[in-house]
Scaffold this motif. Structure first.
Motif, mmCIF file in Angstrom:
data_model
loop_
_atom_site.group_PDB
_atom_site.id
_atom_site.type_symbol
_atom_site.label_atom_id
_atom_site.label_comp_id
_atom_site.label_asym_id
_atom_site.label_seq_id
_atom_site.Cartn_x
_atom_site.Cartn_y
_atom_site.Cartn_z
ATOM 1 N N PHE A 1 8.666 -5.360 1.553
ATOM 2 C CA PHE A 1 8.018 -4.539 2.573
ATOM 3 C C PHE A 1 8.720 -4.708 3.909
ATOM 4 O O PHE A 1 9.086 -5.823 4.287
ATOM 5 N N ILE A 2 8.909 -3.580 4.606
ATOM 6 C CA ILE A 2 9.491 -3.585 5.946
ATOM 7 C C ILE A 2 8.577 -2.761 6.853
ATOM 8 O O ILE A 2 7.721 -2.017 6.372
ATOM 9 N N LYS A 3 8.783 -2.894 8.162
ATOM 10 C CA LYS A 3 8.018 -2.081 9.106
ATOM 11 C C LYS A 3 8.401 -0.613 8.946
ATOM 12 O O LYS A 3 9.581 -0.282 8.841
ATOM 13 N N GLU A 4 7.396 0.248 8.930
ATOM 14 C CA GLU A 4 7.609 1.696 8.857
ATOM 15 C C GLU A 4 8.332 2.136 10.128
ATOM 16 O O GLU A 4 7.827 1.900 11.232
ATOM 17 N N PRO A 5 9.535 2.737 10.002
ATOM 18 C CA PRO A 5 10.291 3.126 11.201
ATOM 19 C C PRO A 5 9.537 4.085 12.128
ATOM 20 O O PRO A 5 9.735 4.039 13.338
ATOM 21 N N LEU A 6 8.680 4.935 11.597
ATOM 22 C CA LEU A 6 7.965 5.895 12.433
ATOM 23 C C LEU A 6 6.619 5.380 12.926
ATOM 24 O O LEU A 6 5.992 6.007 13.776
ATOM 25 N N ASP A 7 6.167 4.255 12.376
ATOM 26 C CA ASP A 7 4.888 3.669 12.789
ATOM 27 C C ASP A 7 4.934 2.175 12.495
ATOM 28 O O ASP A 7 4.631 1.738 11.388
ATOM 29 N N GLU A 8 5.338 1.405 13.485
ATOM 30 C CA GLU A 8 5.555 -0.033 13.282
ATOM 31 C C GLU A 8 4.275 -0.818 13.014
ATOM 32 O O GLU A 8 4.328 -2.007 12.741
ATOM 33 N N THR A 9 3.123 -0.169 13.072
ATOM 34 C CA THR A 9 1.873 -0.847 12.716
ATOM 35 C C THR A 9 1.683 -0.856 11.196
ATOM 36 O O THR A 9 0.794 -1.526 10.696
ATOM 37 N N LYS A 10 2.531 -0.106 10.481
ATOM 38 C CA LYS A 10 2.431 -0.018 9.023
ATOM 39 C C LYS A 10 3.678 -0.577 8.372
ATOM 40 O O LYS A 10 4.722 -0.688 8.996
ATOM 41 N N GLY B 1 16.254 1.911 13.567
ATOM 42 C CA GLY B 1 14.949 2.154 12.982
ATOM 43 C C GLY B 1 15.020 2.973 11.707
ATOM 44 O O GLY B 1 13.998 3.387 11.178
ATOM 45 N N ASP B 2 16.212 3.202 11.183
ATOM 46 C CA ASP B 2 16.388 3.979 9.963
ATOM 47 C C ASP B 2 16.256 3.054 8.767
ATOM 48 O O ASP B 2 16.808 1.965 8.741
ATOM 49 N N VAL B 3 15.518 3.515 7.769
ATOM 50 C CA VAL B 3 15.338 2.731 6.545
ATOM 51 C C VAL B 3 16.655 2.629 5.785
ATOM 52 O O VAL B 3 16.884 1.688 5.059
ATOM 53 N N CYS B 4 17.541 3.590 5.956
ATOM 54 C CA CYS B 4 18.770 3.666 5.163
ATOM 55 C C CYS B 4 20.007 3.834 6.023
ATOM 56 O O CYS B 4 20.607 4.899 6.062
ATOM 57 N N THR B 5 20.439 2.807 6.710
ATOM 58 C CA THR B 5 21.665 2.928 7.488
ATOM 59 C C THR B 5 22.889 2.765 6.591
ATOM 60 O O THR B 5 23.926 3.348 6.859
#
Length: 176
Positions: free
Chosen positions: A112-121, A157-161
């Motif tokens: 699990f990683i922080k959601e790039p568009l919503d760091e609370t998730k 903040g990209d999940v796939c750099t």
């Protein structure tokens, strides 16, 4: 690799941008996503598109329904223990000789990683090496045609750099 009018399933279609592109290019395309919100957005943005809320691990289509499967950054949300069975599900809905495009996160591991568009998730993300993905594809009845790698350094903040793209052809069908 597909003729005009071919049927394409966009697995993890998000807001529908790729379905819109495929439709504009003369293909019959439809999209699925687990997110009700993404499907709402897709239906609004692409009124001519067909979109359904669906789990890629259990596709609600008959065998050999599509000429192509397009899965851009959706397989990354499947744990390693379910990757082969999910790819076999893609295989099941592809016609004989069908083609699949996958875009995944390159690397090793899952979690699990922080959601790039919503760091609370948090979201689940699996990374793949080329060798690992090649093995998964062969186990699921696909023959990889082309692998390509790309690194995007500027994006944050990209999940796939670090990205890995593959085009694979269905070579074996599974009846399980």
């Amino acid at each position: 690799m597909l003729p005009k009018g071919a049927k394409i399933l966009d697995v993890g279609c998000g807001p529908g941008g790729d379905v819109k592109f495929f439709l504009e290019m003369g293909y019959f395309a439809q999209g699925i996503d687990m997110s009700k919100e993404m499907i709402k957005i897709a239906k609004r943005k692409v009124p001519d598109g067909i979109f359904s809320i669906m789990d890629m691990r259990r596709l609600g289509y008959i065998d050999e329904s599509f000429d192509g499967v397009f899965a851009a950054y959706s397989l990354i949300h499947i744990p390693a223990r379910e990757v082969v069975s999910t790819l076999k599900e893609f295989n099941r809905v592809l016609k004989k000789g069908g083609v699949m495009f996958l875009a995944v996160r390159e690397g090793r591991g899952e979690g699990f990683i922080k959601e790039p568009l919503d760091e609370t998730k948090k979201i689940f993300v699996k990374s793949f090496t080329q060798e690992e993905l090649d093995w998964y594809l062969k186990q699921a009845g696909f023959s990889p045609i082309k692998f390509e790698k790309k690194v995007e350094k500027e994006r944050t903040g990209d999940v796939c750099t670090k990205k890995l793209f593959v085009i694979a052809k269905k070579v074996n069908a599974f009846l399980d």
